[in-house]
Structures are given as C-alpha cells and as structure tokens.
Design an enzyme around this catalytic site. Structure first.
Site, mmCIF file in Angstrom:
data_model
loop_
_atom_site.group_PDB
_atom_site.id
_atom_site.type_symbol
_atom_site.label_atom_id
_atom_site.label_comp_id
_atom_site.label_asym_id
_atom_site.label_seq_id
_atom_site.Cartn_x
_atom_site.Cartn_y
_atom_site.Cartn_z
ATOM 1 N N LEU A 54 0.876 -1.274 0.277
ATOM 2 C CA LEU A 54 -0.179 -0.089 0.229
ATOM 3 C C LEU A 54 0.574 1.283 0.429
ATOM 4 O O LEU A 54 0.982 1.393 0.717
ATOM 5 C CB LEU A 54 -1.298 0.062 1.022
ATOM 6 C CG LEU A 54 -1.861 -1.026 1.175
ATOM 7 C CD1 LEU A 54 -2.219 -1.184 2.623
ATOM 8 C CD2 LEU A 54 -2.871 -1.529 0.168
ATOM 9 N N PRO A 55 1.608 1.896 -1.367
ATOM 10 C CA PRO A 55 2.690 2.885 -1.403
ATOM 11 C C PRO A 55 1.795 3.465 -0.844
ATOM 12 O O PRO A 55 0.083 4.113 -1.655
ATOM 13 C CB PRO A 55 2.890 3.032 -1.907
ATOM 14 C CG PRO A 55 2.684 1.406 -2.602
ATOM 15 C CD PRO A 55 2.244 0.685 -2.370
ATOM 16 N N HIS A 56 1.794 4.478 -0.638
ATOM 17 C CA HIS A 56 1.270 6.063 -0.501
ATOM 18 C C HIS A 56 2.032 7.370 -0.260
ATOM 19 O O HIS A 56 3.105 7.216 0.309
ATOM 20 C CB HIS A 56 -0.023 5.841 0.820
ATOM 21 C CG HIS A 56 0.638 5.699 2.013
ATOM 22 N ND1 HIS A 56 1.372 4.316 2.593
ATOM 23 C CD2 HIS A 56 1.263 6.732 3.199
ATOM 24 C CE1 HIS A 56 1.374 4.458 4.144
ATOM 25 N NE2 HIS A 56 1.180 5.460 4.275
ATOM 26 N N ALA A 57 1.722 8.805 -0.732
ATOM 27 C CA ALA A 57 2.188 9.350 -0.136
ATOM 28 C C ALA A 57 1.679 11.106 -0.801
ATOM 29 O O ALA A 57 0.284 11.185 -1.108
ATOM 30 C CB ALA A 57 3.557 9.654 -1.866
#
Length: 154
Positions: free
Chosen positions: A64-67
């Site tokens: 769950l990559p997030h930025a």
C-alpha cells in the site's frame, strides 16, 4: 467512503512483471500520470520518500504505497496487479502482487487516513484478494474493487 470515490477505472492495470520495487513505483507514476495527469517523476519521488521511512509492503502479497503531494485537490488511488510478484521489502518478506497506491494532497489529514484505513481493511479480506488474483481484466478488477461490500467504510 467507497473506493469508487478515489479510484478511476483508468487507474487499474495488470502488469506481467516488474523487475524491482523501484520499477514498480515508476509503473505507478506512469499510471497516475495517465489516469490523473499527475507528474510521473514527482509521484515516483514522493513514493520513494515515503518508502525511505519504512516499507509499505503490509504482508500476504499486498503493498500500500502512499504519499502526500502538492497539486492534488483530493485523495486518488491507483491499483496494479502483478502476474509475477516482486520483492517489496514486506513485513512478512513475501513478494507482492497486489499494489494499491494512494496519493493525497499535502493538507489532506483525515481524508488520507480514512482512505488508507479503507484500503488496508479491504485487502485484509482474503476473499477479495483471491478474486483480484483470479482476474487479469482491468475492468473486472475495477468492478471488484469498487462494488464489493467489503470495500466500503462508514
């Protein structure tokens, strides 16, 4: 909140394989550019910054990559199904094949957290993950992600 509020059908893709975690993040950048007009290089940079704080591979083949990024007016999502899993430095050391990325405005405090909680909760459901892995058609995957009752939050 439902995933249809943050995910466009154009932001769902099936990829045969990614040579590395970094390559996968570049694929997410390209997908975010195609679906939402985001700057691909900036997306990759923001995701790499977040990954430097700790890996976003949550286990069981899910990442769950997030930025947070400037230039966004609300939370956006992108999903990639990998036919061949890639090492993502996950907490359980298992390779990843389901990747749901979130991009949030710099000032989106609670909305970003609500979206992250929704996605996290949804991907803990084994039946949803099995359905996603059993389909290689982006339209079908989008329908699973946006219409399944398990993909909703109050």
């Amino acid at each position: 909140m439902n995933l249809s509020a943050i995910l466009k059908a154009e932001a769902v893709k099936v990829i045969g394989a990614a040579s590395s975690k970094k390559r996968l993040l570049h694929d997410l950048g390209d997908l975010a550019h195609a679906a939402y007009g985001l700057d691909s290089a900036r997306v990759v940079e923001a995701l790499l910054e977040r990954e430097s704080l700790g890996p976003t591979g949550v286990g069981h083949g899910v990442a769950l990559p997030h930025a947070r990024m400037d230039g966004l007016d609300n939370v956006r999502g992108a999903f990639i199904l990998l036919e061949k899993p890639v090492d993502f430095d996950s907490v359980d050391r298992q390779p990843v094949d389901l990747v749901f990325a979130l991009f949030a405005p710099l000032d989106a405090g609670v909305e970003h957290l609500k979206a992250l909680a929704l996605v996290s909760r949804s991907f803990r459901d084994d039946s949803i993950c099995k359905k996603l892995r059993a389909n290689a058609d982006p339209a079908t995957i989008y329908a699973i992600l946006t219409s399944d009752q398990g993909m909703q939050a109050a």
